[in-house]
Scaffold this active site. Sequence first.
Site, short mmCIF file in Angstrom:
data_model
loop_
_atom_site.label_atom_id
_atom_site.label_comp_id
_atom_site.label_asym_id
_atom_site.label_seq_id
_atom_site.Cartn_x
_atom_site.Cartn_y
_atom_site.Cartn_z
CE LYS A 133 14.04 -10.59 -18.24
NZ LYS A 133 12.64 -10.78 -18.37
CE LYS A 166 -0.01 9.01 5.34
NZ LYS A 166 0.14 8.53 3.96
CG HIS A 181 1.83 -2.42 -0.78
ND1 HIS A 181 2.45 -1.59 -1.68
CD2 HIS A 181 2.79 -2.84 0.08
CE1 HIS A 181 3.75 -1.52 -1.38
NE2 HIS A 181 3.97 -2.29 -0.34
CE1 TYR A 234 -15.81 0.96 -21.24
CE2 TYR A 234 -13.42 0.90 -21.00
CZ TYR A 234 -14.64 1.47 -20.70
OH TYR A 234 -14.71 2.54 -19.83
CB ALA A 237 -3.59 6.26 3.80
NE ARG A 264 -5.95 8.66 -2.49
CZ ARG A 264 -5.83 9.81 -3.15
NH1 ARG A 264 -6.30 10.92 -2.61
NH2 ARG A 264 -5.24 9.85 -4.34
N GLY A 265 -4.31 4.47 -2.46
CA GLY A 265 -4.49 4.10 -3.87
C GLY A 265 -4.76 5.35 -4.69
CG ASP A 266 -2.39 6.71 -7.63
OD1 ASP A 266 -2.27 7.66 -6.83
OD2 ASP A 266 -1.43 6.06 -8.07
CD GLU A 291 6.49 -1.54 -4.22
OE1 GLU A 291 6.41 -0.78 -3.24
OE2 GLU A 291 6.22 -1.18 -5.38
C1 LIG Z 1 5.80 3.23 -0.70
C2 LIG Z 1 4.56 3.33 -1.56
C3 LIG Z 1 3.87 2.17 -1.91
C4 LIG Z 1 2.73 2.24 -2.72
N1 LIG Z 1 2.08 1.09 -3.06
C5 LIG Z 1 0.94 1.15 -3.80
C6 LIG Z 1 0.21 -0.03 -4.14
O1 LIG Z 1 0.59 -1.15 -3.80
N2 LIG Z 1 -0.91 0.12 -4.89
C7 LIG Z 1 -1.37 1.33 -5.29
O2 LIG Z 1 -2.41 1.39 -5.96
N3 LIG Z 1 -0.71 2.47 -4.97
C8 LIG Z 1 0.43 2.41 -4.24
N4 LIG Z 1 1.10 3.56 -3.92
C9 LIG Z 1 0.60 4.85 -4.45
C10 LIG Z 1 -0.42 5.52 -3.50
O3 LIG Z 1 -1.57 4.72 -3.40
C11 LIG Z 1 -0.76 6.88 -4.11
O4 LIG Z 1 0.35 7.72 -4.07
C12 LIG Z 1 -2.01 7.57 -3.57
O5 LIG Z 1 -2.35 8.63 -4.47
C13 LIG Z 1 -1.87 8.18 -2.18
O6 LIG Z 1 -1.80 7.22 -1.23
P1 LIG Z 1 -1.49 7.60 0.32
O7 LIG Z 1 -1.60 6.34 1.07
O8 LIG Z 1 -0.27 8.38 0.40
O9 LIG Z 1 -2.77 8.53 0.61
P2 LIG Z 1 -3.14 9.53 1.80
O10 LIG Z 1 -2.18 9.46 2.92
O11 LIG Z 1 -4.57 9.29 2.10
O12 LIG Z 1 -2.98 10.95 1.10
C14 LIG Z 1 -3.57 11.23 -0.15
C15 LIG Z 1 -3.67 12.74 -0.34
O13 LIG Z 1 -4.68 13.26 0.52
C16 LIG Z 1 -4.13 14.23 1.42
N5 LIG Z 1 -4.80 13.99 2.70
C17 LIG Z 1 -4.54 13.02 3.59
N6 LIG Z 1 -5.41 13.08 4.60
C18 LIG Z 1 -6.27 14.08 4.33
C19 LIG Z 1 -7.43 14.64 4.97
N7 LIG Z 1 -7.85 14.15 6.13
N8 LIG Z 1 -8.05 15.67 4.36
C20 LIG Z 1 -7.62 16.18 3.19
N9 LIG Z 1 -6.53 15.72 2.54
C21 LIG Z 1 -5.88 14.68 3.10
C22 LIG Z 1 -2.63 14.00 1.42
O14 LIG Z 1 -1.90 15.19 1.69
C23 LIG Z 1 -2.41 13.51 -0.01
O15 LIG Z 1 -2.32 14.59 -0.90
C24 LIG Z 1 2.25 3.51 -3.15
C25 LIG Z 1 2.97 4.67 -2.80
C26 LIG Z 1 4.10 4.59 -2.02
C27 LIG Z 1 4.86 5.84 -1.68
#
Ligand SMILES: Cc1cc2nc3c(=O)[nH]c(=O)nc-3n(C[C@H](O)[C@H](O)[C@H](O)COP(=O)(O)OP(=O)(O)OC[C@H]3O[C@@H](n4cnc5c(N)ncnc54)[C@H](O)[C@@H]3O)c2cc1C
Length: 317
Positions: free
Chosen positions: A305, A199, A94, A58, A144, A124-126, A19
């Site tokens: 790197k 999912k 992504h 800012y 997601a 989903r993103g953080d 990645e």
């Molecule tokens: C392999 C990998 C690649 C990544 N790449 C990126 C990237 O390119 N850019 C970036 O910004 N971040 C990236 N991330 C980080 C990711 O965006 C974060 O970890 C984010 O907080 C959660 O994303 P998710 O897709 O797992 O979310 P989700 O699957 O939506 O889950 C998020 C949280 O919500 C909970 N949840 C899910 N569905 C529901 C529901 N229906 N009701 C209530 N709770 C629910 C889950 O248990 C979890 O705690 C990556 C993570 C991984 C593991």
Amino acid sequence: MKITDHIKQANGKTLFSFEIIPPKKGKNIQELYNNIDPLMEFNPPFVDVTTSREEYIYIEKQGLLDRKITRMRPGTVGICAAIKHKYDVDTVPHVLCGGFTKEETEYLLVDCHYLGINNVMALRGDAMKEQKYFEARKGGHQFAIDLVSQIKNLNCGKYLHDVMEVDDKADFCIGVAGYPEKHIEAPSLQSDLKRLKEKVEAGADYVVTQMFFDNKKYFEFVDLAKQIGIDVPIIPGIKPIAVKRHLQLLPQVFKIDLPEDLIHAVEKCKDNRQVRQVGVEWTTKQAKELQKAGVPVLHFYSMGKSDNIKAIASKLF
Ligand SMILES: Cc1cc2nc3c(=O)[nH]c(=O)nc-3n(C[C@H](O)[C@H](O)[C@H](O)COP(=O)(O)OP(=O)(O)OC[C@H]3O[C@@H](n4cnc5c(N)ncnc54)[C@H](O)[C@@H]3O)c2cc1C
């Protein structure tokens, strides 16, 4: 070609992938190529390109701070297209819920389809730095799984609003994230796994895990996932520690544990050159065990790197 087809075609042989993160805007793409070039000898069937969330900056204007929103590392789909054509490998952009409306996501997916990019990671993103919890953009997705459903709809020729005849359906292979040490917001690993299953039921074709440093966590996670009926490939994501600061940073950012032996080995290092070597040795050991266990792909988080990933891959592929 789809990631799942690459895995099928490999016939049980573990594949190598990695990645990368887009450069900051204003930087040249050549640096990225310089880091990718040494890894191509290991024949990765695909390369992932992350998407960074927008952030606030800012700007001082006549003594006042003006808040602007910006993306520091845009260009994910463009980079995917560039890498795909330069190296003749599949690329996986992504796609995030955070910061995007559903319409913007649709346009991004249409771009991917035109460019022949037919794998995407749906995430989903953080939360943004200023937010305590993740907030969807107005008109965007909250989880997601909603993104997976939108992509799946597109695969069936269903666009968001338009009523039209579709004669060129997209056919995306969809990856989603999994967390061997559970996602930070999930109340338990079991409930997080149930969300992962949802999912997959919504249409995800494969899972890529968050990084982990103890293979036991991955093996247990895969067992639990299988027990509840998750039957898609679960690709382990691994990363070599590279600097001493990772001891604090990785647990804080990714909510993961580091094994005591690894902590001790890093603490004993006199400088980051030694830490990088410890990282290579640790991840090589992890990778060898995972490969022996028959994981479909070893997916490396490269972040900059690539000499350490090359050192590891050269012992395995
Ligand atoms: C392999 C990998 C690649 C990544 N790449 C990126 C990237 O390119 N850019 C970036 O910004 N971040 C990236 N991330 C980080 C990711 O965006 C974060 O970890 C984010 O907080 C959660 O994303 P998710 O897709 O797992 O979310 P989700 O699957 O939506 O889950 C998020 C949280 O919500 C909970 N949840 C899910 N569905 C529901 C529901 N229906 N009701 C209530 N709770 C629910 C889950 O248990 C979890 O705690 C990556 C993570 C991984 C593991």
